[in-house]
Write an enzyme that holds these catalytic residues in place. Structure first.
Site, short mmCIF file in Angstrom:
data_model
loop_
_atom_site.label_atom_id
_atom_site.label_comp_id
_atom_site.label_asym_id
_atom_site.label_seq_id
_atom_site.Cartn_x
_atom_site.Cartn_y
_atom_site.Cartn_z
N SER A 14 0.81 -1.10 0.36
CA SER A 14 0.14 -0.07 0.23
C SER A 14 0.67 0.93 0.42
CB SER A 14 -1.25 -0.20 1.42
OG SER A 14 -2.09 0.84 0.54
N ASP B 288 -9.29 -5.67 -5.11
CA ASP B 288 -8.12 -4.21 -4.40
C ASP B 288 -9.16 -2.90 -4.51
OD1 ASP B 288 -6.33 -2.55 -3.48
OD2 ASP B 288 -4.87 -4.32 -4.09
N HIS C 276 -7.09 -5.30 -0.67
CA HIS C 276 -6.39 -5.51 -0.73
C HIS C 276 -5.16 -5.72 0.13
CE1 HIS C 276 -4.12 -1.72 -0.09
NE2 HIS C 276 -3.97 -0.74 0.28
#
Length: 301
Positions: free
Chosen positions: A112, A252, A279
């Protein structure tokens, strides 16, 4: 997946006046470059990525750390936006590598926000970097915000309206906003029910000290109004020289549109999509995640 292996070392390294907490699994002197895991947020912790330590059972030492401001590292709730910068976290990462004496040979896995940070680090072509894994990361926050609107518009009827109403009123700390926010999170952040313990550990760490997250990101994943809202690594990722693995989930929040610049611009890159994940494929499809990362690591020169 079974419980993560026990660490071989834990500690802190000095970072200026502050401290960075770290955890090592496996032997840093085994002859293989360690995998250094850079967590998301900014302002989260290593906990939700802890099962990546399983790679140590396959001969790949793993280093987790908590970025400054959260977890086991120094908390600085009184520092303002001028303190919490991308450069701060780049310097912290370089400092950690030096203190652990692994800066002459290491691989980065950034997840991320950590993926953007790792990409920025890699674009500077550090001599010791051997490989790069960018997991569930957008290449730019403007692209991220563009896609957040797309995903929000697809939420069940009334959910986005509730979110927008609280965002306009500045009441994003309300219980109603949290409940509406959770609808998005359960679709695009972590689809497992109930949420795994490691994910909850990081979630509540952010909740207990939101200084970094609220300053740099904002009140939620999809309402980015912090200092990162205009930040991008699109301008520098073509400079990355090491073999790069991209990872994302079919559901995601980092949609394919946000990941595509990495695929287009990094010279030596391949992209692995996880069909059952959002995610956090390391939690949502853990066996396949470990297998894919292990294959990549085994294939490095």
């Amino acid at each position: 997946m079974s419980q993560s292996p026990r660490p071989s070392a834990k500690g802190t390294v000095p970072y200026g006046e502050h401290e960075t907490w770290y955890r090592v699994t496996g032997d840093l002197n085994c002859g293989r470059p360690p995998l250094v895991v850079v967590h998301g947020g900014p302002g989260s912790t290593h906990d939700y990525l802890l099962n990546i330590a399983k790679l140590a059972e396959h001969g790949h030492p793993v280093v987790h750390y908590d970025q400054i401001g959260n977890g086991g590292s120094s908390h600085l709730p009184d520092r303002g936006a001028d303190f919490w910068t991308v450069e701060l976290f780049l310097d912290e990462l370089a400092n950690l590598l030096r203190h652990l004496r692994i800066d002459d040979g290491y691989v980065l896995l950034g997840q991320s926000w950590g993926g953007l940070l790792a990409a920025k680090h890699a674009a500077a072509r550090p001599a010791g970097l051997r490989g790069l894994i960018i997991a569930n990361s957008p290449a730019s926050y403007p692209l991220w915000l563009q896609e957040m609107k797309v995903l929000r518009d697809r939420l069940p009827e009334g959910v986005n309206e509730t979110l927008l109403r609280h965002e306009a009123a500045g009441t994003t700390g309300s219980e109603e906003y949290f409940e509406a926010m959770r609808v998005f999170y359960e679709k695009h952040v972590c689809r497992l029910k109930p949420w795994p313990r490691d994910y909850l550990a990081s979630f509540y760490e952010v909740y207990n000290d939101p200084t970094v997250y609220s300053t740099m990101n904002g009140p939620s994943e999809f309402h980015v109004i912090g200092t990162l809202r205009d930040w991008s690594v699109v301008d520098c990722v073509a400079d990355i020289e090491v073999p790069t693995l991209l990872i994302s989930g079919a559901h995601d929040e980092a949609t394919p549109v946000t990941v595509q610049p990495f695929q287009d611009l990094i010279p030596d890159v391949r992209w692995e999509m996880f069909a059952e994940s959002s995610h956090m494929p390391n939690l949502e499809e853990p066996e396949r995640f470990i297998a894919v990362v292990r294959e990549y690591l085994d294939g490095l020169p």
